[in-house]
Write an enzyme that holds these catalytic residues in place. Structure first.
Site, PDB file in Angstrom:
ATOM      1  N   HIS A 258       0.852  -1.194   0.000  1.00 44.61           N
ATOM      2  CA  HIS A 258       0.000   0.000   0.000  1.00 44.61           C
ATOM      3  C   HIS A 258       0.889   1.246   0.000  1.00 44.61           C
ATOM      4  CE1 HIS A 258      -2.966   2.987   1.058  1.00 44.61           C
ATOM      5  NE2 HIS A 258      -3.895   2.110   0.725  1.00 44.61           N
TER       6      HIS A 258
ATOM      7  N   GLU B 289      -4.001   1.376  -7.483  1.00 48.47           N
ATOM      8  CA  GLU B 289      -4.349   2.526  -6.636  1.00 48.47           C
ATOM      9  C   GLU B 289      -3.410   3.690  -6.948  1.00 48.47           C
ATOM     10  OE1 GLU B 289      -6.623   1.532  -2.737  1.00 48.47           O
ATOM     11  OE2 GLU B 289      -4.488   1.685  -2.343  1.00 48.47           O
TER      12      GLU B 289
HETATM   13  P1  13P Z   1      -9.749   6.033  -0.056  1.00 41.64           P
HETATM   14  O1  13P Z   1     -10.881   5.203  -0.567  1.00 41.64           O
HETATM   15  O2  13P Z   1      -9.994   6.639   1.273  1.00 41.64           O
HETATM   16  O3  13P Z   1      -9.261   6.998  -1.088  1.00 41.64           O
HETATM   17  O4  13P Z   1      -8.531   5.018   0.198  1.00 41.64           O
HETATM   18  C1  13P Z   1      -8.183   4.154  -0.800  1.00 41.64           C
HETATM   19  C2  13P Z   1      -7.202   3.202  -0.245  1.00 41.64           C
HETATM   20  O5  13P Z   1      -6.109   3.574   0.107  1.00 41.64           O
HETATM   21  C3  13P Z   1      -7.608   1.800  -0.108  1.00 41.64           C
HETATM   22  O6  13P Z   1      -6.533   0.983   0.146  1.00 41.64           O
END
Ligand code: 13P
Length: 250
Positions: free
Chosen positions: A99, A168
């Site tokens: 992450h 992400e």
């Molecule tokens: P948000 O949905 O708060 O933008 O976070 C995304 C995230 O980091 C999920 O791992």
């Protein structure tokens, strides 16, 4: 969305306490409905709640994941750390690795690679997060970044079984900003092709994560190569989370 199972992964980050567990019944109830047969629910609470989540979700469709592990497995003199083996022994099925919030704490692709190899050995299902920063995006480096992250993080991995990728974009996490559907499609397509070539297997689950909410889900669900969502902020509120699930599927 693809025609496969649709993943809804709740990443609670460093939020939640015992009282946050009470309302989980709401999600357990909807997960039993025939309308949500295709939905897969995975909750990734902080370590402090893993055991309670696991107990509460026995005999339900909700699965549980951790948010990280140490890069050394087993046990040892590592104050403050938790190993993949300890996580697995609790009964946890999934683990989020790579992450961006862990990367900015110092996790390099090499460290993430170690954590992945250990977690796979422990038979945990890994949700590997990859994605570009805003600077990378401005310099049109998204694909280069994804390629480097995937190559290094998946090094020495023999097969893609038990690997899920979450695309992400760092600039989208917690900001309310999301890429266009065309950009998500393009980057997810790259990820799927990469995995197909590397492991000679085309069935890889790829999720999108970054500011997914009830307002943008109607647009995001139109992307036809994603298999679900990794949700941060909106997953900490059960009503918002359920709304996202409903708007995706119904
Ligand atoms: P948000 O949905 O708060 O933008 O976070 C995304 C995230 O980091 C999920 O791992």
């Amino acid at each position: 969305m693809t025609n496969n199972n649709i993943y809804f992964v709740a990443n609670w980050k460093m939020y939640g306490n015992l009282t946050s567990l009470n309302a989980l019944n709401k999600v357990i109830n909807i997960s039993r409905s025939k309308f949500f047969k295709k939905a897969k629910f995975i909750y990734c609470p902080p370590f402090t709640l893993l055991d309670q989540f696991l107990k509460k979700t026995i005999n339900t469709k909700i699965e549980v994941g951790a948010q990280d592990c140490h890069f050394v497995n087993g046990s040892g003199p590592y104050t403050g750390m938790i190993s993949a083996n300890q996580i697995k022994k609790l009964g946890t099925k999934y683990i989020i690795l790579g992450h961006s919030e862990k990367r900015s704490d110092g996790d390099t692709n090499q460290i993430i690679n170690k954590k992945i190899l250990i977690s796979i050995k422990e038979k945990l299902k890994v949700i590997l997060c990859v994605g570009e920063t805003l600077k990378d995006k401005k310099n049109k480096k998204e694909i280069n970044v994804l390629k480097t992250q995937l190559n290094s993080c998946l090094k020495n991995l023999k097969q893609k079984k038990n690997i899920i990728i979450a695309y992400e974009p760092v600039w989208s996490i917690g900001t309310g900003r999301v890429p266009t559907n065309a950009d998500i499609y393009k980057n997810v397509k790259f990820i799927k092709n990469f995995i197909k070539k590397k492991f000679k297997n085309k069935n890889i689950v790829v999720l999108y994560g970054g500011s997914v909410n009830q307002k943008n889900i109607g647009i995001l669900k139109k992307i036809n190569n994603i298999d679900g969502f990794l949700i941060g902020g909106a997953s900490q509120n059960y009503d918002k989370f359920i709304d996202i699930v409903k708007k995706t599927i119904i």
